[in-house]
Design a protein around this motif. Sequence first.
Motif, short mmCIF file in Angstrom:
data_model
loop_
_atom_site.label_atom_id
_atom_site.label_comp_id
_atom_site.label_asym_id
_atom_site.label_seq_id
_atom_site.Cartn_x
_atom_site.Cartn_y
_atom_site.Cartn_z
N ALA A 193 0.82 -1.22 0.00
CA ALA A 193 0.00 0.00 0.00
C ALA A 193 0.85 1.27 0.00
O ALA A 193 2.08 1.24 0.08
CB ALA A 193 -0.94 0.00 1.20
N GLU A 194 0.14 2.39 -0.07
CA GLU A 194 0.79 3.70 -0.10
C GLU A 194 1.21 4.17 1.29
O GLU A 194 2.22 4.84 1.47
CB GLU A 194 -0.19 4.73 -0.68
N SER A 195 0.42 3.82 2.31
CA SER A 195 0.46 4.51 3.60
C SER A 195 1.71 4.26 4.43
O SER A 195 2.02 5.05 5.32
CB SER A 195 -0.78 4.15 4.42
N SER A 196 2.43 3.16 4.18
CA SER A 196 3.61 2.87 5.00
C SER A 196 4.90 3.44 4.40
O SER A 196 5.94 3.48 5.08
CB SER A 196 3.78 1.35 5.16
N LEU A 197 4.86 3.92 3.17
CA LEU A 197 6.10 4.18 2.43
C LEU A 197 6.87 5.39 2.93
O LEU A 197 8.09 5.33 3.10
CB LEU A 197 5.79 4.33 0.95
N ARG A 198 6.19 6.49 3.17
CA ARG A 198 6.93 7.70 3.56
C ARG A 198 7.70 7.49 4.87
O ARG A 198 8.88 7.84 4.97
CB ARG A 198 5.98 8.90 3.69
N ASP A 199 7.06 6.91 5.86
CA ASP A 199 7.74 6.68 7.14
C ASP A 199 8.97 5.79 6.96
O ASP A 199 10.03 6.06 7.53
CB ASP A 199 6.79 6.05 8.15
N LEU A 200 8.83 4.74 6.18
CA LEU A 200 9.95 3.81 5.99
C LEU A 200 11.11 4.47 5.27
O LEU A 200 12.27 4.32 5.65
CB LEU A 200 9.48 2.58 5.23
N VAL A 201 10.81 5.22 4.22
CA VAL A 201 11.88 5.87 3.45
C VAL A 201 12.55 6.96 4.28
O VAL A 201 13.78 7.06 4.32
CB VAL A 201 11.33 6.41 2.12
N GLU A 202 11.75 7.77 4.94
CA GLU A 202 12.35 8.83 5.76
C GLU A 202 13.09 8.27 6.95
O GLU A 202 14.00 8.92 7.49
CB GLU A 202 11.27 9.82 6.19
#
Length: 363
Positions: A193-202
């Motif tokens: 999904a979309e929702s986990s990606l920003r936290d993981l990348v940052e």
Amino acid sequence: MSDHAVLHVKGRVLVGPEDVRDELWVVGGRVSYDRPADAQDVRTVEGWALPGLVDAHCHVGLGAEGPVDAETAEKQALTDRETGTLLIRDAGSPSDTRWIDDREDLPKIIRAGRHIARTRRYIRNYAHEIEPDELVAYVAQEARRGDGWVKLVGDWIDRDLGDLAPSWPRDAVEAAIAEAHRLGARVTAHCFAESSLRDLVEAGIDCIEHATGLTDDLIPLFAERGVAIVPTLVNIATFPRLAAGGESKFPRWSDHMRRLYERRYDTVRGAYDAGIPVYVGTDAGGSLAHGLVAGEVEELVTAGIPPLDALSATSWGARAWLGRPGLEEGAPADLVVYEADPRADVRVLAAPRRVVLNGIVVE
């Protein structure tokens, strides 16, 4: 061919995308570009030679119900070998497959330890299922057990929500990824999904598996941070069937999975166009068959990645990313020989003429 025999590979040797040579020699199981002075027992193989292919998302020792016995794991590895896959990044397995390292006739494996998932938020019997306050400790454990990688389950269906949702709070993944990096391991995560990606990348993650939720607003972040993706398009092809199976109980999740599937090619092409590194992985193991690397390369081309770059994603580029040699002087002689130039048509990969592993012709 005896262990002391010399192998002569002639035709076109694709050392790199543009580095093409007429021949190589295999002496003592290693690549040489100098003709041996005293070769007595020489076997010649002709065709187009590539470094052994890479499946960067594969599971040896894993079946639909969890860990499998050694005989089944051996069959999985042999199936990959038959199709030219000679280097595997095992993206999570509950089985101990270290015994494969002692077998010169089986592909080389780079392990990511066992999946680390949230309690009751992944496929049964696959992962360590834990809570966020345990994440750092489990990441440290798997970093020590693996070969320089750790695998998180970044999202999965939340039954209360009825849809995909992140598995971990931001502070937990930040601390866990920092610990893995301190121990010299890279971190990757399963993310649909979309929702986990920003936290993981940052938080500093190194790679995202599947990455079907990668959207236009997230692509610049991935590109800026150099986070690779392994799309596993041959696995994403199963989304419509999965969605149909969950329709009655989780209609919101089913609709989401269909939407992710429908835009899969645009997602991969958008990532590639932005300069995000893209590598070949099949997600073999579990419920998916082994030996699908050629099909995955073809899928990347269908998505719009130029054939030469799709080929690099399972050969030169993938090996460099994983820190393993290709066909350099003195490297282990792991190579695949084809009838025709795979740069011109990647479908050639589906039919190796010869497979050479540690200098021995095994197929």
